[in-house]
Scaffold this active site. Structure first.
Site, mmCIF file in Angstrom:
data_model
loop_
_atom_site.group_PDB
_atom_site.id
_atom_site.type_symbol
_atom_site.label_atom_id
_atom_site.label_comp_id
_atom_site.label_asym_id
_atom_site.label_seq_id
_atom_site.Cartn_x
_atom_site.Cartn_y
_atom_site.Cartn_z
ATOM 1 N N GLU A 93 0.834 -1.196 0.000
ATOM 2 C CA GLU A 93 0.000 0.000 0.000
ATOM 3 C C GLU A 93 0.869 1.246 0.000
ATOM 4 O O GLU A 93 1.928 1.278 0.620
ATOM 5 C CB GLU A 93 -0.918 0.003 1.221
ATOM 6 C CG GLU A 93 -1.990 -1.060 1.090
ATOM 7 C CD GLU A 93 -3.012 -1.026 2.212
ATOM 8 O OE1 GLU A 93 -4.201 -1.168 1.909
ATOM 9 O OE2 GLU A 93 -2.631 -0.859 3.372
ATOM 10 N N CYS A 106 3.632 8.439 1.083
ATOM 11 C CA CYS A 106 4.087 7.521 2.144
ATOM 12 C C CYS A 106 4.361 6.164 1.478
ATOM 13 O O CYS A 106 3.458 5.508 0.963
ATOM 14 C CB CYS A 106 2.982 7.434 3.199
ATOM 15 S SG CYS A 106 3.379 6.380 4.579
ATOM 16 N N CYS A 113 6.412 -6.979 7.464
ATOM 17 C CA CYS A 113 7.545 -6.512 8.264
ATOM 18 C C CYS A 113 8.018 -7.653 9.150
ATOM 19 O O CYS A 113 7.192 -8.412 9.674
ATOM 20 C CB CYS A 113 7.109 -5.320 9.129
ATOM 21 S SG CYS A 113 8.479 -4.502 9.972
ATOM 22 N N CYS A 117 6.284 -4.697 16.268
ATOM 23 C CA CYS A 117 5.922 -3.647 17.227
ATOM 24 C C CYS A 117 4.467 -3.869 17.630
ATOM 25 O O CYS A 117 3.598 -4.064 16.772
ATOM 26 C CB CYS A 117 6.129 -2.266 16.619
ATOM 27 S SG CYS A 117 7.837 -2.027 16.075
ATOM 28 N N CYS A 120 1.432 -1.888 16.082
ATOM 29 C CA CYS A 120 1.428 -1.665 14.622
ATOM 30 C C CYS A 120 0.747 -2.812 13.878
ATOM 31 O O CYS A 120 1.090 -3.979 14.080
ATOM 32 C CB CYS A 120 2.863 -1.508 14.133
ATOM 33 S SG CYS A 120 3.001 -1.416 12.341
ATOM 34 N N CYS A 342 -0.268 5.299 8.673
ATOM 35 C CA CYS A 342 1.070 4.740 8.755
ATOM 36 C C CYS A 342 1.053 3.784 9.932
ATOM 37 O O CYS A 342 0.578 4.128 11.008
ATOM 38 C CB CYS A 342 2.112 5.818 9.005
ATOM 39 S SG CYS A 342 2.331 6.906 7.607
HETATM 40 N N1 SAH Z 1 9.092 0.556 10.043
HETATM 41 C C1 SAH Z 1 9.366 1.923 10.108
HETATM 42 C C2 SAH Z 1 8.516 2.757 9.171
HETATM 43 C C3 SAH Z 1 7.028 2.445 9.065
HETATM 44 S S1 SAH Z 1 5.951 2.771 10.416
HETATM 45 C C4 SAH Z 1 9.237 2.441 11.504
HETATM 46 O O1 SAH Z 1 8.737 1.703 12.345
HETATM 47 O O2 SAH Z 1 9.695 3.539 11.761
HETATM 48 C C5 SAH Z 1 5.566 4.498 10.368
HETATM 49 C C6 SAH Z 1 5.237 5.106 11.754
HETATM 50 O O3 SAH Z 1 3.898 4.792 12.190
HETATM 51 C C7 SAH Z 1 6.171 4.570 12.830
HETATM 52 O O4 SAH Z 1 6.593 5.589 13.687
HETATM 53 C C8 SAH Z 1 5.273 3.625 13.559
HETATM 54 O O5 SAH Z 1 5.753 3.359 14.838
HETATM 55 C C9 SAH Z 1 3.945 4.353 13.546
HETATM 56 N N2 SAH Z 1 2.799 3.493 13.852
HETATM 57 C C10 SAH Z 1 2.708 2.158 13.725
HETATM 58 N N3 SAH Z 1 1.488 1.720 14.125
HETATM 59 C C11 SAH Z 1 0.803 2.795 14.521
HETATM 60 C C12 SAH Z 1 -0.522 2.992 15.021
HETATM 61 N N4 SAH Z 1 -1.353 1.978 15.189
HETATM 62 N N5 SAH Z 1 -0.899 4.249 15.325
HETATM 63 C C13 SAH Z 1 -0.070 5.290 15.127
HETATM 64 N N6 SAH Z 1 1.183 5.170 14.630
HETATM 65 C C14 SAH Z 1 1.620 3.941 14.333
HETATM 66 FE FE1 SF4 Z 2 7.537 -2.839 11.292
HETATM 67 FE FE2 SF4 Z 2 5.359 -1.556 12.133
HETATM 68 FE FE3 SF4 Z 2 7.449 -1.826 13.766
HETATM 69 FE FE4 SF4 Z 2 7.616 -0.156 11.646
HETATM 70 S S1 SF4 Z 2 6.238 0.069 13.413
HETATM 71 S S2 SF4 Z 2 9.148 -1.682 12.334
HETATM 72 S S3 SF4 Z 2 6.361 -1.307 10.138
HETATM 73 S S4 SF4 Z 2 6.185 -3.510 12.934
#
Ligand code: SAH
Ligand code: SF4
Length: 364
Positions: A93, A106, A113, A117, A120, A342
């Site tokens: 996406e 974006c 991934c 996290c 996420c 994101c």
């Molecule tokens: N993997 C990379 C880039 C993609 S995530 C990273 O983790 O930095 C982009 C951003 O969205 C990251 O800061 C991530 O922590 C945040 N993010 C992930 N899940 C989220 C959620 N449910 N609500 C708000 N932000 C979130």
């Molecule tokens: Fe992967 Fe989501 Fe963690 Fe970014 S925030 S490293 S996309 S699991």
């Protein structure tokens, strides 16, 4: 039907093009590079500065294919999300966020991934594969095609800024991301200034220095926790690269990369990381680093075990940081109605339920 064995050219650097087309004079390679990356040609026949026979060679063995838009959604706030199908039918996406003076794309760097996290959605889709340089670039090609921005217009553009904040951890696909970035920043290529590109990482410490030295793009760190015990749970990569090691490489980044500041992303999770004590500790941790903090309201997704902090709590958190000299805007959620957040992106086929998700928060 005969299988299509043609080779994609999008993603190939100048050097690779010269290797692939050995017999070509360097000035012909330069012309081809410009047709592909500056003018965004979709058909070799339009490359009129190349002779008919050269164009013939190209169209027999190569292609200029972009990822296919298999679904396009537009939010009521103008945010667009494209579900893109790749050559092997995997899906990613890409999100476009329009604003008054700019437009941010974006971009995804992986299908899924490997990291997990806790907050996420993408993290619940185990990695399928890294994206090729051409597939990373392909997302920008799709956006420029949609907005008719070939060659890139002067003045206001729909695709003026790029953030690597889609699916995946870009520093776990460093080589392909770097290859794509070099073409994105090539003045005869897509000509993005490095200050208009932000790479977000959850903290892959050994690659951050190289990213600054070799690419010099803006850096965003997904921090989310100010103590190792909290961050170990939210961003499990912290167990491998704890806060002390992470902040040490980040401290050196502005100098190495010649960027002016680092962005820290901080997702606001109710009763987890949102206390006044956390805000003060955050200011203490990053003291001395030219930085901006993006406070991201948590975007819920089905099955998530967190809640977003209250507005008052987030405002207080922001105020404490401001008081310590750090701009800490509360990000506006974008694309709420089309699940374009994101950290919420996920290949459509892997999505269990699509109800009630939030929007995309982007970096400035
Ligand atoms: N993997 C990379 C880039 C993609 S995530 C990273 O983790 O930095 C982009 C951003 O969205 C990251 O800061 C991530 O922590 C945040 N993010 C992930 N899940 C989220 C959620 N449910 N609500 C708000 N932000 C979130
Ligand atoms: Fe992967 Fe989501 Fe963690 Fe970014 S925030 S490293 S996309 S699991």
């Amino acid at each position: 039907m005969k299988p299509d064995l043609s080779k994609p050219l999008i993603g190939e650097s100048r050097e690779n093009l010269q290797t692939i087309l050995k017999a070509w004079e360097p000035y012909r390679i330069r012309q081809l590079f410009s047709w592909i990356y500056e003018k965004g040609s979709v058909d070799f026949e339009t490359m009129t500065s190349l002779s008919k026979s050269l164009r013939q060679v190209l169209s027999e063995d190569f292609n200029l294919e972009r990822p296919l838009i298999s679904k396009a959604q537009v939010s009521s706030d103008g945010t667009q999300k494209w579900l893109l199908k790749l050559r092997d039918a995997q899906e990613i996406e890409t999100v476009h966020i329009p604003e008054v003076t700019r437009g941010t794309l974006c971009i995804s760097s992986q299908v899924g991934c490997t990291l997990t996290c806790k907050f996420c959605h993408t993290g619940t889709q185990t990695l399928v594969r890294n994206l090729e340089a051409g597939e990373i670039l392909g997302q920008v090609f799709v956006a420029r095609d949609v907005f008719g921005e070939w060659p890139s217009p002067l003045g206001k553009r729909h695709v003026s800024h790029l953030v690597f904040m889609g699916m995946g951890e870009p520093l776990y696909n460093y080589e392909n991301v770097a290859e794509a970035l070099k073409i994105l920043m090539d003045p005869q290529g897509l000509a993005f200034s490095r200050q208009k590109i932000t790479l977000s990482t959850s903290g892959v410490v050994p690659k951050i220095e190289a990213c600054g030295r070799e690419l010099g793009v803006r850096l965003a760190i997904s921090l989310h926790g100010v103590r190792d015990d909290v961050r170990d749970v939210l961003v499990p990569l912290n167990k491998k690269y704890p806060l002390k090691d992470l902040l040490e490489v980040v401290r050196a980044y502005p100098e190495i990369s010649k960027t002016d500041y680092v962005t820290f992303e901080y997702v606001m999770l109710k009763n987890v990381n949102d206390s006044e004590k956390d805000a003060k500790e955050l200011a203490r941790l990053i003291r001395g680093i030219p930085a901006k903090i993006n406070l991201i309201p948590f975007n819920p997704w089905p099955g998530a075990s967190y809640e977003c902090s209250d507005l008052k709590t987030m405002e207080k958190f922001s105020e404490i940081l401001r008081h310590h000299g750090y701009p800490a805007p509360l990000r506006k959620t974008r694309g709420q109605d089309i699940l374009a957040a994101c950290g919420q992106l996920k290949s459509e086929s892997m999505r269990v339920s699509k109800s009630k998700m939030g929007g995309c928060s982007k970096v400035e």
